[in-house]
Design an enzyme around this catalytic site. Structure first.
Site, PDB file in Angstrom:
ATOM      1  CG  HIS A  27      -0.389   0.397   2.590  1.00 17.82           C
ATOM      2  ND1 HIS A  27      -0.140   1.723   2.985  1.00 17.82           N
ATOM      3  CD2 HIS A  27       0.223  -0.498   3.530  1.00 17.82           C
ATOM      4  CE1 HIS A  27       0.516   1.717   4.203  1.00 17.82           C
ATOM      5  NE2 HIS A  27       0.753   0.362   4.407  1.00 17.82           N
ATOM      6  CB  CYS A  28       1.259   4.084  -1.895  1.00 22.69           C
ATOM      7  SG  CYS A  28      -0.437   4.556  -2.690  1.00 22.69           S
ATOM      8  CB  ALA A  29       0.103   8.218   0.798  1.00 22.69           C
ATOM      9  NE  ARG A  31      -2.676   5.314  -5.629  1.00 25.04           N
ATOM     10  CZ  ARG A  31      -1.678   5.621  -6.365  1.00 25.04           C
ATOM     11  NH1 ARG A  31      -1.915   5.244  -7.659  1.00 25.04           N
ATOM     12  NH2 ARG A  31      -0.309   6.321  -6.207  1.00 25.04           N
TER      13      ARG A  31
END
Length: 680
Positions: A27-29, A31
């Site tokens: 995961h990113c910030a 998504r």
């Protein structure tokens, strides 16, 4: 909240095809980033219609991004805690040294992977970078108010400020170690060896060999000493070298002693190779790109300030902005300042202006789903400087949104060009980091202009096409059990009713809108609606689409067409008709609102095989052709022609019944509505 996270996590895992269909999850910030064994098993429509999901973005043939907003880490933990998703059970790409080509950027797989490599290297570091940027902003505020000079010699500053400087410098000084670890993990090499290689050049022992630019003799070979703190390209290139070295060593060393000799020989090879060759090459790459931007800036800071915000809206969706972020860090490490971040703020705030405008319109329209998307995007943007929720929640979903965004980028860049804005530290461009730019007031004015321009355009002209807006308003009205807002000018109550047959006609069945008598909405009235196309009627639950089958867009029936034309089943007003020809919305003069959707997913054809005969706001008589379609062509493209016929304002009625028959045609009743009585 915890219960909701668990329920939504279970829902997401189920709709992506279960744990067995997931090869990796990160995961990113904002998504969740899935790599799937079989992308076709993911029910993207069901995911997109969940109120907790802000958007779904497929990538390539194996990737799927599920946009969750600022709480993404909680959903990531929730999914990882579910059966089959533990670290021992997840079939991560790193375990098999398999690269996942999940991009959507290039014609060739290696191009896709190159940008995936850059993106996935920096995403895990975002949290630390964002935290450090706010610490910098705090110190700059102290400088602005005369409490403590930000650029004073650190040895002369009070201990509390020395500690604050150490807090943010820890991220940037040791950034090569973080980049080395993340890059190696993405490639499938050992992440700790990937971290150890750049760490060697930050040790006191290496620093004692000489100062920046010095040349020392190592076993007869000249070694140029470089400063590696804050560098990103050397550890990236070293990680690529490590991948190939490890791969070669594992082929020639027995697997029983891999743990002993592979890391030993990898370090023995890669540290000197990086010191003599890969490190200086990486520094040269970064300096070259930075010098190119500096040359444009020297030629005209005004031109650079306009170019940067105008290209970012196209770079970010493709992941191409990561190299520029690396250059910003490189500029600050090398020159002590950066000329990209200031103009870049205009793109971010134009983006935030769009999403704030969407929030205002959504509140006015009572559009709850878009309110949730827009609120999350607005908060993440204005307070965190993160554009992904706005980008994937609105800008990449609605056709007109970029025409509202780009003028704001241009206007903000134009203002930024007058002030030659510079940043002396890497920060995320949010409201909280305005003091980090110089001159601060010039930067504040540029982002205010960008924000205000895009916000105003959205409020004045909307962010959707007329068809998209009409469809959204009709859906909102159905959710609230109301008639959709009129698509034409209202008729006064004392205006005389005009029969359609008395109106001027041109042979197409189009006539001036009359004042309808809404019999279906009168207490207890029953209205029978004939099929709008020839074919066999079947139950709505048999439609192979969960949204239609679950009657989420309204109750009704489905038709397996034997003809090639959609007709008006009664006198009606066309609420909306898609240019692609796959769907038409009607408000019958009786007050019943119908949605006729020809085929499943046929919007993907982009209008091929369809001919539209009417337009929105037209009044048509019973039997008027609305859409014709080429069944053979559409089916040859692999699409199911089953056609849902739905009462989109179902909630307005006490009962809506569909009547499947063996051979429904235009003379057969297929839907019956019963209006609510006064008591109900």
């Amino acid at each position: 909240m915890a219960t909701n996270v668990k329920e939504v996590s279970e829902f997401i895992l189920d709709k992506v095809g279960g744990a067995e269909n997931i090869t990796s999850l990160t995961h990113c910030a904002t998504r969740l980033r899935f790599q799937l064994a079989d992308q076709s098993k993911a029910d993207q429509d069901a995911l997109d219609n969940n109120p907790s999901v802000l958007g779904v973005v497929p990538q390539g043939t194996t990737g799927l991004q599920v946009v969750m907003g600022g709480d993404v880490a909680e959903y990531y933990k929730g999914i990882k805690a579910l059966p089959g998703m533990g670290d021992d059970d997840t079939k991560a790409a790193a375990a098999s040294n398999k690269k996942e080509y999940g991009g959507v950027r290039g014609k060739y797989a290696f191009v896709d992977y190159a940008f995936e490599f850059l993106s996935d290297t920096f995403r895990p570091i975002l949290w630390a970078l964002l935290g450090a940027s706010l610490v910098i902003t705090l110190l700059v505020l102290f400088d602005t108010f005369g409490i403590q000079a930000f650029r004073d010699d650190i040895k002369t500053q009070p201990p509390v400020f020395q500690l604050l400087h150490a807090t943010y410098q820890s991220v940037f000084y040791f950034l090569p170690i973080m980049v080395g670890a993340c890059a190696a993990r993405k490639l499938g090499a050992n992440e700790w060896v990937g971290a150890a290689i750049p760490a060697a050049f930050l040790t006191p022992e290496f620093l004692a060999m000489g100062s920046q630019g010095d040349t020392v003799n190592v076993v007869g070979l000249p070694l140029v000493i470089n400063t590696y703190s804050g560098q990103v390209f050397p550890p990236l290139i070293a990680a690529i070298g490590l991948f190939w070295v490890e791969k070669g060593l594992k082929k020639i060393i027995p697997s029983s002693v891999h743990m002993v000799f592979v890391p030993f020989l990898s370090l023995l090879i890669m540290v000197p190779l990086t010191a003599f060759l890969l490190g200086p090459f990486g520094i040269g790459v970064g300096n070259g790109i930075a010098a190119a931007f500096a040359a444009v800036n020297d030629f005209s800071a005004f031109i650079l300030a306009i170019i940067i915000p105008l290209i970012y809206p196209f770079l970010v969706p493709l992941g191409l902005h990561w190299p520029l972020n690396a250059i910003m860090i490189q500029n600050i490490a090398t020159y002590g300042e950066d000329v990209i971040q200031g103009p870049m703020g205009s793109w971010n705030f134009a983006c935030f202006g769009v999403i704030t405008g969407v929030l205002i319109l959504s509140i006015k329209e009572r559009n709850k789903s878009m309110q949730q998307v827009a609120l999350g995007g607005t908060m993440a943007g204005l307070l965190g400087g993160i554009s992904e929720p706005s980008l994937y929640g609105v800008l990449l979903r609605f056709k007109k949104s970029y025409s509202r965004l780009l003028p704001g980028c241009l206007a903000g860049g134009f203002v930024a060009g007058f002030f030659s804005i510079k940043a002396h530290a890497f920060v995320f461009t949010s409201l909280l980091t305005i003091p980090a730019m110089d001159p601060m007031l010039g930067y504040a004015l540029s982002i205010a202009v960008a924000f205000g321009t895009s916000l105003t355009l959205v409020l004045m002209f909307d962010y959707r096409t007329p068809e998209e807006k009409a469809e959204a308003l009709a859906k909102i009205a159905a959710e609230h059990g109301e008639a959709a807002p009129p698509a034409v000018a209202p008729v006064a109550d004392d205006a005389p009713a005009v029969a359609a047959s008395d109106a001027p006609a041109d042979g197409s069945g189009v006539a001036t809108l009359t004042k309808p008598v809404k019999t279906a909405l009168q207490s207890g009235a029953v209205t029978e609606i004939t099929s709008p196309l020839e074919g066999e009627a079947v139950a709505l639950k048999d439609v192979p689409d969960p949204i239609f089958a679950g009657a989420k867009l309204g109750k009704g029936v489905a038709i397996k067409p034997s003809g090639d034309t959609v007709f008006a089943p009664a006198d009606a007003t066309v609420l909306a008709v898609q240019k692609s020809g796959h769907a038409v919305g009607l408000r019958l003069d009786s007050g019943v609102e119908l949605l006729v959707h020809v085929g499943i997913d046929t919007v993907q054809l982009g209008g091929e095989g369809f001919t539209v005969h009417v337009e929105a706001k037209q009044h048509v008589t019973a039997g008027t052709p609305l859409i014709t379609f080429d069944t053979k062509f559409i089916e040859s493209k692999g699409y199911n022609m089953i056609t849902p016929v739905l009462v989109s304002n179902t909630k307005k009625f006490a009962e809506v019944e569909g009547f499947p028959t063996d051979h429904a045609d235009t003379d057969t009743v297929v839907v019956k509505t019963t209006a609510k009585t006064a008591e109900s």
